[in-house]
Design an enzyme around this catalytic site. Structure first.
Site, PDB file in Angstrom:
ATOM      1  N   CYS A  77      -3.951   1.257   5.872  1.00  0.00           N
ATOM      2  CA  CYS A  77      -4.988   1.905   6.676  1.00  0.00           C
ATOM      3  C   CYS A  77      -6.020   2.465   5.701  1.00  0.00           C
ATOM      4  O   CYS A  77      -5.938   2.238   4.504  1.00  0.00           O
ATOM      5  CB  CYS A  77      -4.421   2.954   7.630  1.00  0.00           C
ATOM      6  SG  CYS A  77      -3.680   4.402   6.859  1.00  0.00           S
ATOM      7  N   CYS A 106      -8.453  -0.752   8.795  1.00  0.00           N
ATOM      8  CA  CYS A 106      -9.186  -0.741   7.529  1.00  0.00           C
ATOM      9  C   CYS A 106     -10.302  -1.777   7.515  1.00  0.00           C
ATOM     10  O   CYS A 106     -11.060  -1.864   6.562  1.00  0.00           O
ATOM     11  CB  CYS A 106      -8.256  -0.917   6.333  1.00  0.00           C
ATOM     12  SG  CYS A 106      -7.333  -2.447   6.301  1.00  0.00           S
ATOM     13  N   CYS A 110      -9.811  -4.667   3.918  1.00  0.00           N
ATOM     14  CA  CYS A 110      -8.509  -5.259   3.658  1.00  0.00           C
ATOM     15  C   CYS A 110      -8.678  -6.681   3.152  1.00  0.00           C
ATOM     16  O   CYS A 110      -9.252  -7.521   3.839  1.00  0.00           O
ATOM     17  CB  CYS A 110      -7.663  -5.270   4.937  1.00  0.00           C
ATOM     18  SG  CYS A 110      -7.211  -3.643   5.506  1.00  0.00           S
TER      19      CYS A 110
END
Length: 138
Positions: A10, A84, A88
């Site tokens: 996250c 995220c 990511c």
């Protein structure tokens, strides 16, 4: 079968991903390698997340937010993202799951409890998919 590895990601690595990692460690023991990281890690774990997990009998006070690295992604079989977004990294051949969960940042423990419970439900589902037995729910 080799031991599967799961990475929870996250933004701050202070709430959702830490709770998910805590649940997975608690439910799977050594059967799964557990990692968590954040695209912009915070300086400490969300105290409400710590309190909510403690209520469930899981201590995450020793965990620290970590920065997301490509090595962590490459070393993981399953990457679970939680808000995220584009931060990511995506690698071919990795299994990605995106869990849309409310962000516990700035919330009190009352607001974090339902997030904790939803994280537990999803972690149990992931364990079933990985064919890793988990203890029955109390």
């Amino acid at each position: 079968m080799t031991r599967p590895s799961v990475l929870f990601v996250c933004v701050h690595n202070a709430g959702r991903s830490q709770m998910a990692a805590g649940w997975l460690r608690h439910l799977a023991g050594d059967a799964v390698e557990v990692r968590s990281a954040g695209s912009m890690p915070g300086d400490r774990i969300n105290p409400a997340a710590v309190e909510a997990m403690a209520e469930a009998g899981i201590d995450i006070t020793d965990q620290r937010p970590r920065v997301l690295t490509t090595d962590a992604v490459e070393a993981s079989d399953v990457v679970v993202t939680m808000g995220c977004g584009d931060a990511c990294p995506v690698f071919p051949g990795k299994r990605y799951l995106d869990w849309a969960l409310d962000d516990p940042a700035g919330q009190g423990v009352e607001a974090v409890r339902p997030i904790r419970d939803e994280v537990e439900r999803r972690v149990r589902g992931l364990l079933a998919e990985l064919e890793v037995p988990a203890p029955a729910r109390d």
